[in-house]
Write a protein that holds these residues in place. Structure first.
Motif, mmCIF file in Angstrom:
data_model
loop_
_atom_site.group_PDB
_atom_site.id
_atom_site.type_symbol
_atom_site.label_atom_id
_atom_site.label_comp_id
_atom_site.label_asym_id
_atom_site.label_seq_id
_atom_site.Cartn_x
_atom_site.Cartn_y
_atom_site.Cartn_z
ATOM 1 N N ASN A 202 0.867 -1.306 0.023
ATOM 2 C CA ASN A 202 -0.169 0.033 0.062
ATOM 3 C C ASN A 202 0.789 1.378 -0.008
ATOM 4 O O ASN A 202 1.658 1.637 1.057
ATOM 5 C CB ASN A 202 -0.998 -0.087 1.219
ATOM 6 C CG ASN A 202 -2.075 1.060 1.410
ATOM 7 O OD1 ASN A 202 -1.770 2.224 0.912
ATOM 8 N ND2 ASN A 202 -3.129 0.772 1.889
ATOM 9 N N SER A 203 0.766 1.696 -1.172
ATOM 10 C CA SER A 203 1.735 3.299 -1.050
ATOM 11 C C SER A 203 1.441 4.197 -0.233
ATOM 12 O O SER A 203 2.157 4.891 0.348
ATOM 13 C CB SER A 203 1.648 3.673 -2.795
ATOM 14 O OG SER A 203 2.338 4.859 -2.875
ATOM 15 N N GLU A 204 -0.018 4.492 0.024
ATOM 16 C CA GLU A 204 -0.358 5.427 0.875
ATOM 17 C C GLU A 204 0.171 5.255 2.496
ATOM 18 O O GLU A 204 0.559 5.974 2.973
ATOM 19 C CB GLU A 204 -1.947 5.493 0.853
ATOM 20 C CG GLU A 204 -2.310 6.663 1.861
ATOM 21 C CD GLU A 204 -2.272 8.118 1.301
ATOM 22 O OE1 GLU A 204 -2.103 8.996 2.132
ATOM 23 O OE2 GLU A 204 -1.978 8.092 0.160
ATOM 24 N N LEU A 205 0.394 4.014 2.670
ATOM 25 C CA LEU A 205 0.885 3.477 4.255
ATOM 26 C C LEU A 205 2.244 3.439 4.210
ATOM 27 O O LEU A 205 2.903 3.031 5.035
ATOM 28 C CB LEU A 205 0.270 2.167 4.512
ATOM 29 C CG LEU A 205 -1.131 2.540 5.184
ATOM 30 C CD1 LEU A 205 -1.586 0.852 5.538
ATOM 31 C CD2 LEU A 205 -1.419 3.412 6.117
ATOM 32 N N GLY A 206 3.137 3.802 3.045
ATOM 33 C CA GLY A 206 4.532 3.697 3.018
ATOM 34 C C GLY A 206 5.116 2.504 2.499
ATOM 35 O O GLY A 206 6.248 2.099 2.975
ATOM 36 N N GLY A 207 4.307 1.621 1.863
ATOM 37 C CA GLY A 207 4.693 0.225 1.537
ATOM 38 C C GLY A 207 5.650 0.636 0.239
ATOM 39 O O GLY A 207 5.996 1.535 -0.377
ATOM 40 N N PHE A 244 2.064 -5.991 -7.573
ATOM 41 C CA PHE A 244 2.421 -4.702 -7.300
ATOM 42 C C PHE A 244 2.016 -3.560 -8.138
ATOM 43 O O PHE A 244 2.734 -2.977 -9.015
ATOM 44 C CB PHE A 244 4.165 -4.892 -7.613
ATOM 45 C CG PHE A 244 5.037 -5.627 -6.646
ATOM 46 C CD1 PHE A 244 5.202 -5.544 -5.175
ATOM 47 C CD2 PHE A 244 5.176 -7.021 -7.044
ATOM 48 C CE1 PHE A 244 5.841 -6.403 -4.737
ATOM 49 C CE2 PHE A 244 5.601 -8.184 -6.140
ATOM 50 C CZ PHE A 244 6.079 -7.779 -5.070
ATOM 51 N N THR A 245 0.701 -3.306 -7.782
ATOM 52 C CA THR A 245 0.037 -2.319 -8.575
ATOM 53 C C THR A 245 0.412 -0.738 -8.241
ATOM 54 O O THR A 245 0.172 0.297 -8.724
ATOM 55 C CB THR A 245 -1.305 -2.280 -8.383
ATOM 56 O OG1 THR A 245 -1.559 -2.502 -6.956
ATOM 57 C CG2 THR A 245 -2.092 -3.877 -9.030
ATOM 58 N N GLU A 246 1.016 -0.674 -6.677
ATOM 59 C CA GLU A 246 1.299 0.531 -6.221
ATOM 60 C C GLU A 246 2.625 0.731 -5.926
ATOM 61 O O GLU A 246 3.232 2.087 -5.768
ATOM 62 C CB GLU A 246 0.290 0.628 -4.905
ATOM 63 C CG GLU A 246 -1.121 0.585 -5.238
ATOM 64 C CD GLU A 246 -1.918 1.025 -4.093
ATOM 65 O OE1 GLU A 246 -1.336 1.503 -2.979
ATOM 66 O OE2 GLU A 246 -3.171 0.394 -3.821
ATOM 67 N N THR A 247 3.164 -0.256 -5.758
ATOM 68 C CA THR A 247 4.724 -0.217 -5.091
ATOM 69 C C THR A 247 5.699 -0.791 -6.058
ATOM 70 O O THR A 247 5.317 -1.708 -6.734
ATOM 71 C CB THR A 247 4.395 -0.750 -3.623
ATOM 72 O OG1 THR A 247 4.082 -2.181 -3.726
ATOM 73 C CG2 THR A 247 3.718 0.037 -2.775
ATOM 74 N N ASP A 248 7.040 -0.538 -5.542
ATOM 75 C CA ASP A 248 7.962 -1.269 -6.460
ATOM 76 C C ASP A 248 8.419 -2.779 -6.035
ATOM 77 O O ASP A 248 8.364 -3.124 -4.813
ATOM 78 C CB ASP A 248 9.385 -0.326 -6.506
ATOM 79 C CG ASP A 248 9.533 -0.218 -4.988
ATOM 80 O OD1 ASP A 248 8.877 0.392 -4.183
ATOM 81 O OD2 ASP A 248 10.703 -0.131 -4.549
#
Length: 361
Positions: A202-207, A244-248
């Motif tokens: 989750n990109s929003e949570l810092g993933g 990995f739709t939001e993160t690397d």
């Protein structure tokens, strides 16, 4: 992104729990141990920090903050935590009135670090914050400012900088026993076949792999050279876009330093790798693995071994940080150190997205 339960198992943390006496590198203090309150009872608190706090000399587990009521009786039974030392996220401000708690340790997802580290500082208790420090440099600065305003110490949970073989390598940056550093290669990754769909995706949570694992490689490049980079280029990729739709999944980055040294970093949850290699004018040295919980080992080009064993890395980290509070000395890894990494992480994402070299201030 990497499931910490799998990480703990893969790195053999629990092999270290048949403990040898603590290293004489520890300072001593006659003061009673500091009380530590863990904020969030996920796998790192449960499987790593809480057990390590049973091994520390200068601090002990006295409190918890959790949003999962079903975990409370389990923790109370296992660690003897009093009802008065159990808090929720909504009432953790009341820790200000609790003499059993001296330190609040933030172990939440990265994207929540700033919010709750600031709340912790406002209680007047000292703050320990897991790495990476926060999602953005602006958030890092807000944590630093809150701790300064409330006159409490802030330490970031970079356990490796407390580890003796790593400390030797850090010292080489100044003493240069093998001449000028030319290149650094820092790689850390695990082949995780089925990443859990947790906050690490989750990109929003810092993933993101760069935040979760890559910060080890980035921090290693900085402490190995003893310099701050002046530019970065980067690329990111995934072989599993459906996950990995939001993160690397994988990140490569190259840092240039003022001395001319170049560091090549790589991190991934699609490939296993774990080495820090430093090539110099007159030789080389390496740590492989360079950040395993179960131990760090290495060698040099002239056959010197870097294999000093530390009994439990997290226990050593927390005892060092506790002694800095007790003796009112500087912490080993202050907030500014955590913020420097996050500034570069943000630049790495920018460089990967733009395809351009990013100059660093």
């Amino acid at each position: 992104m990497l499931d910490r339960r799998k990480f703990i198992k893969n790195t053999g943390l629990f092999l270290g729990y048949s403990m040898l006496p603590f290293s004489p590198l520890y300072a001593t203090s006659d003061q009673k141990p500091l009380g530590v309150c863990l904020v969030a009872l996920g796998s790192y608190s449960t499987g790593v920090l809480a057990p390590a706090l049973q091994l520390t000399k200068h601090c002990k587990l006295t409190g918890i903050v959790t949003g999962s009521p079903h975990k409370i009786p389990i923790w109370q039974k296992k660690y003897g935590i009093k009802d008065s030392n159990v808090y929720s996220y909504n009432n953790m401000d009341q820790i200000a009135n609790n003499a059993d708690i001296d330190v609040i340790y933030i172990v939440l997802p990265t994207g929540l670090h700033a919010q709750y580290a600031i709340k912790a500082a406002e209680t007047g208790k000292h703050v320990w914050c897991e790495k990476p420090m926060a999602k953005t440099a602006v958030e890092c600065q807000s944590i630093i400012d809150a701790c300064a305003k409330n006159k409490v110490k802030l330490s970031i949970g970079y356990r490796m900088q407390h580890e003796p073989n790593t400390q030797t390598v850090i010292g080489f940056a100044t003493s240069k026993p093998y001449g000028q550093i030319k290149t650094v290669r820092a790689e850390i990754g695990y082949n995780v076949s089925n990443p859990d769909r947790t906050w690490r995706l989750n990109s929003e949570l810092g993933g993101g792999t760069m935040y979760d694992l890559g910060v080890y490689a980035l921090n290693a490049a900085r402490y190995t050279t003893g310099e701050e980079p002046v530019s970065v280029i980067a690329k990111q990729m995934t072989t599993r876009p459906e996950i990995f739709t939001e993160t690397d999944e994988t990140t490569h980055f190259t840092l240039e330093f003022p001395s001319g040294a170049v560091a090549h970093g790589k991190t991934s949850v699609g490939k296993s790798m774990h080495e820090l290699y430093v090539d110099c004018e007159n030789g080389w040295y390496t740590l492989a693995p360079f950040s395993m919980y179960s131990g760090v080992t290495g060698k040099t080009s002239d056959d010197k071994l870097l294999n000093t064993y530390v009994e439990n890395q997290q226990a050593r980290q927390m005892d060092d940080d506790a002694l800095a509070i007790i003796n009112n000395t500087s912490v080993l890894v202050p907030g500014i150190e955590g913020m420097k990494d996050i500034k570069i992480v943000e630049a790495i994402y920018q460089a990967a997205k733009s395809g351009k070299k990013i100059k660093l201030k």
